[in-house]
Design an enzyme around this catalytic site. Structure first.
Site, PDB file in Angstrom:
ATOM      1  N   CYS A  65     -26.283 -47.026  38.638  1.00 37.59           N
ATOM      2  CA  CYS A  65     -25.298 -47.059  37.549  1.00 37.59           C
ATOM      3  C   CYS A  65     -26.005 -46.611  36.268  1.00 37.59           C
ATOM      4  CB  CYS A  65     -24.734 -48.467  37.389  1.00 37.59           C
ATOM      5  SG  CYS A  65     -23.434 -48.587  36.139  1.00 37.59           S
ATOM      6  N   HIS A 160     -20.974 -38.056  44.314  1.00 34.83           N
ATOM      7  CA  HIS A 160     -20.039 -37.538  43.315  1.00 34.83           C
ATOM      8  C   HIS A 160     -19.437 -36.222  43.783  1.00 34.83           C
ATOM      9  CE1 HIS A 160     -21.140 -40.374  40.089  1.00 34.83           C
ATOM     10  NE2 HIS A 160     -22.298 -40.391  40.706  1.00 34.83           N
ATOM     11  N   GLU A 211     -13.784 -43.675  39.441  1.00 36.76           N
ATOM     12  CA  GLU A 211     -14.991 -44.207  40.081  1.00 36.76           C
ATOM     13  C   GLU A 211     -14.692 -44.866  41.427  1.00 36.76           C
ATOM     14  OE1 GLU A 211     -18.014 -46.474  38.289  1.00 36.76           O
ATOM     15  OE2 GLU A 211     -17.827 -45.496  36.334  1.00 36.76           O
ATOM     16  N   CYS A 220     -18.963 -42.719  32.896  1.00 39.36           N
ATOM     17  CA  CYS A 220     -19.738 -42.917  34.119  1.00 39.36           C
ATOM     18  C   CYS A 220     -21.047 -42.168  33.931  1.00 39.36           C
ATOM     19  CB  CYS A 220     -18.957 -42.372  35.315  1.00 39.36           C
ATOM     20  SG  CYS A 220     -19.828 -42.501  36.876  1.00 39.36           S
ATOM     21  N   GLY A 223     -22.014 -40.092  36.904  1.00 40.86           N
ATOM     22  CA  GLY A 223     -20.996 -39.031  36.945  1.00 40.86           C
ATOM     23  C   GLY A 223     -21.281 -37.946  35.922  1.00 40.86           C
TER      24      GLY A 223
END
Ligand SMILES: N[C@H](CCC[C@H](N)C(=O)O)C(=O)O
Length: 276
Positions: A65, A160, A211, A220, A223
């Site tokens: 994260c 992703h 997400e 994100c 991301g």
């Protein structure tokens, strides 16, 4: 705490054994719980200053994260888990041990961080796509609800799928399409889905994210990294881009090889005690 609006509940979980997935679901509920995109734990590490585990709002565990790791370092400073004067903090994650450089204001408070996010995985096992040269794309357009996408798939330790489009991302029906892509059979571990408009010759990329495990978030971090890597792979951006997300801007650098560097803000909203 939040990083560009991507908010999580942070817990000092040292010495605690709990049903973390269930706790993440309970705490994330924006009406019946604290309200967040998920739960992030500070844990001891054998090979770094501390270890991060993160759980999405649906209780699923994410490998990494990018917004969370920045806030976790600030949380660790504020709670005496890591010495607050450290100029570099190593964090063990499921995506490897990552290097975080705190950015401080003149009052010495932490206002952001620069993170070495590891190398992008371009032929990621968690995103089995047809490979066209270096560029991991789905050769066959993915047909979803009348849309046909050309996706560039990148893993930052978590999967992703990035779609560049001319249609303004703010007008795209992400609430409808997001879950279909997230759960598409092509992605055995599900997928985080980014839609992006390349602006200003690739120096700015306006992005929205659905997400995996949390739905639409304000930002994100992994991301944002996937978007810049995908843009550079597709010749749409250079080595550095500002990823403009609904919750704020993140900066990503990747010169085509080596580690991706993510830089972004950190903010504490409030502290609390969880009473059983
Ligand atoms: N939903 C993601 C984890 C959180 C990633 C995001 N919040 C970030 O800042 O990188 C996943 O399941 O892979």
């Amino acid at each position: 705490m939040h990083g560009a609006g991507n908010d999580y509940v942070y817990v000092d979980a040292r010495g605690q054994e709990r049903d973390w997935p269930a706790l993440s679901v309970a705490m994330s509920d924006r009406h019946l719980g604290v309200g967040s995109d998920g739960l992030i734990l500070a844990l001891p590490s054998e090979k770094a200053d501390l270890r991060m585990r993160m759980f999405n709002a649906d209780g699923s565990e994410g490998e990494m994260c990018g917004n969370g790791i920045r806030c976790l370092v600030s949380f660790a400073f504020d709670n005496g888990i890591v010495a607050a004067e450290k100029s570099q903090v190593l964090v063990e994650t499921m995506a490897g041990v990552l290097d975080v450089t705190p950015l401080r204001d003149d009052g010495q408070g932490m206002v952001g961080a620069r993170v070495l996010m590891g190398e992008p995985r371009l032929n990621p096992p968690d995103v089995p796509v047809a490979i066209e040269g270096m560029d991991a794309v789905i050769d066959e357009p993915l047909k979803v609800a009348g849309h046909s996408f050309r996706m560039t798939c990148v893993s930052m330790g978590n999967p992703h799928a990035v779609v560049f489009m001319d249609e303004p991302v703010d007008e795209f029906p992400l609430t409808e399409i997001g879950p279909i892509v997230e759960h598409h059979p092509l992605f055995p571990a599900r997928v985080n889905f980014e839609i992006a408009n390349v602006l200003d010759g690739g120096r700015t990329i306006r992005t929205r994210v659905w997400e995996r495990g949390s739905g639409i978030t304000m930002a994100c971090g992994t991301g944002a990294c996937a978007v810049q890597v995908a843009a550079r792979l597709n010749g749409l951006a250079g080595d550095r881009a500002t990823i403009a997300l609904p919750g704020g801007d993140l900066t990503v650098e990747w010169p085509g090889e080596g580690e991706v560097v993510l830089e972004g803000p950190v903010a504490t909203v409030f502290d609390g005690e969880w009473v059983e």
